[in-house]
Design an enzyme around this catalytic site. Sequence first.
Site, PDB file in Angstrom:
ATOM      1  N   GLU A 163     -39.392  11.305  36.671  1.00 27.95           N
ATOM      2  CA  GLU A 163     -40.610  10.365  37.273  1.00 27.95           C
ATOM      3  C   GLU A 163     -41.829  10.289  36.542  1.00 27.95           C
ATOM      4  OE1 GLU A 163     -40.926  12.193  41.134  1.00 27.95           O
ATOM      5  OE2 GLU A 163     -38.950  11.723  41.907  1.00 27.95           O
ATOM      6  N   TYR A 205     -54.047   5.658  37.279  1.00 27.80           N
ATOM      7  CA  TYR A 205     -55.029   6.272  38.415  1.00 27.80           C
ATOM      8  C   TYR A 205     -56.412   5.792  38.268  1.00 27.80           C
ATOM      9  CZ  TYR A 205     -50.892   9.385  38.687  1.00 27.80           C
ATOM     10  OH  TYR A 205     -49.883   9.809  38.999  1.00 27.80           O
ATOM     11  N   TYR A 247     -62.188  14.474  39.686  1.00 23.15           N
ATOM     12  CA  TYR A 247     -61.282  15.678  38.736  1.00 23.15           C
ATOM     13  C   TYR A 247     -62.033  16.058  37.433  1.00 23.15           C
ATOM     14  CZ  TYR A 247     -57.290  12.940  40.540  1.00 23.15           C
ATOM     15  OH  TYR A 247     -56.472  11.976  41.280  1.00 23.15           O
ATOM     16  N   GLY A 283     -45.279   8.933  35.500  1.00 25.66           N
ATOM     17  CA  GLY A 283     -46.316   7.967  35.761  1.00 25.66           C
ATOM     18  C   GLY A 283     -47.241   7.953  34.752  1.00 25.66           C
ATOM     19  N   ARG A 284     -48.297   8.867  34.897  1.00 29.13           N
ATOM     20  CA  ARG A 284     -49.312   8.729  33.837  1.00 29.13           C
ATOM     21  C   ARG A 284     -49.054   8.583  32.333  1.00 29.13           C
ATOM     22  NH1 ARG A 284     -54.161  11.677  34.747  1.00 29.13           N
ATOM     23  NH2 ARG A 284     -52.821  12.866  36.055  1.00 29.13           N
ATOM     24  N   CYS A 303     -74.467   4.036  44.800  1.00 25.74           N
ATOM     25  CA  CYS A 303     -75.742   5.155  45.136  1.00 25.74           C
ATOM     26  C   CYS A 303     -74.919   6.402  45.553  1.00 25.74           C
ATOM     27  CB  CYS A 303     -76.210   4.662  46.524  1.00 25.74           C
ATOM     28  SG  CYS A 303     -76.609   2.919  46.001  1.00 25.74           S
ATOM     29  N   GLU A 304     -74.428   7.116  44.470  1.00 24.49           N
ATOM     30  CA  GLU A 304     -73.797   8.448  44.516  1.00 24.49           C
ATOM     31  C   GLU A 304     -74.247   9.081  43.138  1.00 24.49           C
ATOM     32  OE1 GLU A 304     -71.948  10.103  46.851  1.00 24.49           O
ATOM     33  OE2 GLU A 304     -71.881   8.395  48.174  1.00 24.49           O
ATOM     34  N   ARG A 316     -61.738   8.855  38.488  1.00 25.86           N
ATOM     35  CA  ARG A 316     -61.221  10.016  37.999  1.00 25.86           C
ATOM     36  C   ARG A 316     -62.350  11.072  37.442  1.00 25.86           C
ATOM     37  NH1 ARG A 316     -58.875  10.734  34.021  1.00 25.86           N
ATOM     38  NH2 ARG A 316     -57.237  12.180  34.753  1.00 25.86           N
ATOM     39  N   GLY A 341     -45.454  14.122  35.793  1.00 21.04           N
ATOM     40  CA  GLY A 341     -46.399  15.450  35.364  1.00 21.04           C
ATOM     41  C   GLY A 341     -46.524  15.426  34.060  1.00 21.04           C
TER      42      GLY A 341
HETATM   43  C1  LIG Z   1     -47.525  11.583  41.304  1.00 17.97           C
HETATM   44  C2  LIG Z   1     -46.230  11.864  41.295  1.00 17.97           C
HETATM   45  C3  LIG Z   1     -45.334  11.524  39.990  1.00 17.97           C
HETATM   46  C4  LIG Z   1     -46.216  11.170  38.878  1.00 17.97           C
HETATM   47  O1  LIG Z   1     -47.043  12.021  38.399  1.00 17.97           O
HETATM   48  P1  LIG Z   1     -47.738  11.810  36.757  1.00 17.97           P
HETATM   49  O2  LIG Z   1     -48.487  12.922  36.625  1.00 17.97           O
HETATM   50  O3  LIG Z   1     -48.480  10.414  36.894  1.00 17.97           O
HETATM   51  O4  LIG Z   1     -46.558  11.732  35.844  1.00 17.97           O
HETATM   52  C5  LIG Z   1     -44.074  11.891  40.035  1.00 17.97           C
HETATM   53  N1  LIG Z   1     -43.508  12.204  41.260  1.00 17.97           N
HETATM   54  C6  LIG Z   1     -44.024  12.570  42.418  1.00 17.97           C
HETATM   55  C7  LIG Z   1     -43.324  13.219  43.344  1.00 17.97           C
HETATM   56  C8  LIG Z   1     -45.542  12.248  42.419  1.00 17.97           C
HETATM   57  O5  LIG Z   1     -46.309  12.628  43.309  1.00 17.97           O
END
Ligand SMILES: *Cc1c(COP(=O)(O)O)cnc(C)c1O
Length: 441
Positions: A297, A395, A340, A299-300, A366-367, A336, A260
């Site tokens: 965890e 994403y 969002y 990601g982004r 076409c949107e 995105r 997150g």
């Molecule tokens: C989506 C997700 C992440 C990664 O979130 P980011 O915002 O990309 O860091 C980590 N853990 C879980 C359980 C998720 O669903």
Amino acid sequence: MSATSYWKLILTTISIPSTRPFHHPQRHSALHCGKVSLETLAKRFGTPLYVYSADQIAERLRLFQQAFAGRDHLVCYAVKANSALAILKLLADRGAGFDIVSGGELERVLAAAPEAVGRVVFSGVGKTAAEIDRALTAGILAFNVESEAELEMLAARARRLKQKARFALRVNPDVFAETHPYISTGLREHKFGIDIRQALRIYQSAAGNRWLDAHGVSVHIGSQIRSAVPFGAAMERVNKLLKQLRPVGIELKTVDAGGGLGIDYHGGSFDPAARVHEYATAVQGALQGFEGRLLLEPGRFLVAQAGALLTRVLQVKRNGKKTFVVTDAAMNDLIRPALYQAHHEIVSVKPRAGRGRVVDVVGPVCESGDFFARDRKLAPVEPGDLIALLDAGAYGMAQSSNYNTRMRPAEVLVEGAKARLIRRRETIADLLAPEVLVKDN
Ligand SMILES: *Cc1c(COP(=O)(O)O)cnc(C)c1O
């Protein structure tokens, strides 16, 4: 304005902050990713094209690992942000584990880096029996369990396979994180996780089951969160839970702080090292007394700024007062903005001199929702020009589709002066292959 002062202006005002690997090495030179020109990449691989910097992804992982170096920890990259096999391999080679949310993502990890399967945690609100069986047999690190019913199912599958299941309860800490409502997950009203007030009771009842190993606790409060405060608040609630569990003999080995951590899509003064440091301080500070292993965890944060979507301008079209820049990329390639209201900086690969204009940048789908930017001031562009949508590494391709029967883009990974194709452009044959033409109905 003279061409020289124009370039000075471009390079100082629109100059891309160093948090991104995309830059103009010299005045009048094309936008580069590391040492590779995006103009060259467009010629070689066509457009639309996703371009990622391997160097930046590795660097972001290193920042995370360094920030937590003082303690036992494991960075489990959230595969859903960008699940390209080559990126998974790159991260696994540098010690990362993975957070997966489906059986499909498990297969990706097994294909890219089978040796990392012991570093996989499995999240997600709706795991099937088949997915659980596959993950148990493959020997993943732990299941992040999102409901009591799922825990019962996990126990049943474990008994059947005679394989003890390590689990963490994904608790919902009821923490508000300021982000887009679609990517906020940490409130009681969300579908994610187990009410933290129920956790003690569930851990206690699981303790009687020989097929379950209460390995840890996990949270994930949302995505694109730029303040460390809600992460600290969530960990404080987790620490309170740990303190309730110890006296009843439940000593958890891991705390999973989720993902997150956000980036700044608008650019500006964002220092990734400082942000990770602040995050690590908040998380660790709130876990005083916990000596076990910390899982993260992200990601982004690891992949978003490493990527750009390179696209060619097809047309510049005027409708009344509005000007539309139509690109060969569309919402099916990068959803995105439509999903969002996300902002992506847009830059020309070879900026032209002249006055900027307020335009909408749109794709051919076409949107009405098929736009990348609305009422955005852009440097002048002409049909045939290349432009890049920045911060598209997370994403982007992961959420792409074949809507309008569009072939998804190719992907290129740049490492220093080397550019490697990591996914070829889809062909119409790829798209039609699964379909069955019923001839006699
Ligand atoms: C989506 C997700 C992440 C990664 O979130 P980011 O915002 O990309 O860091 C980590 N853990 C879980 C359980 C998720 O669903």
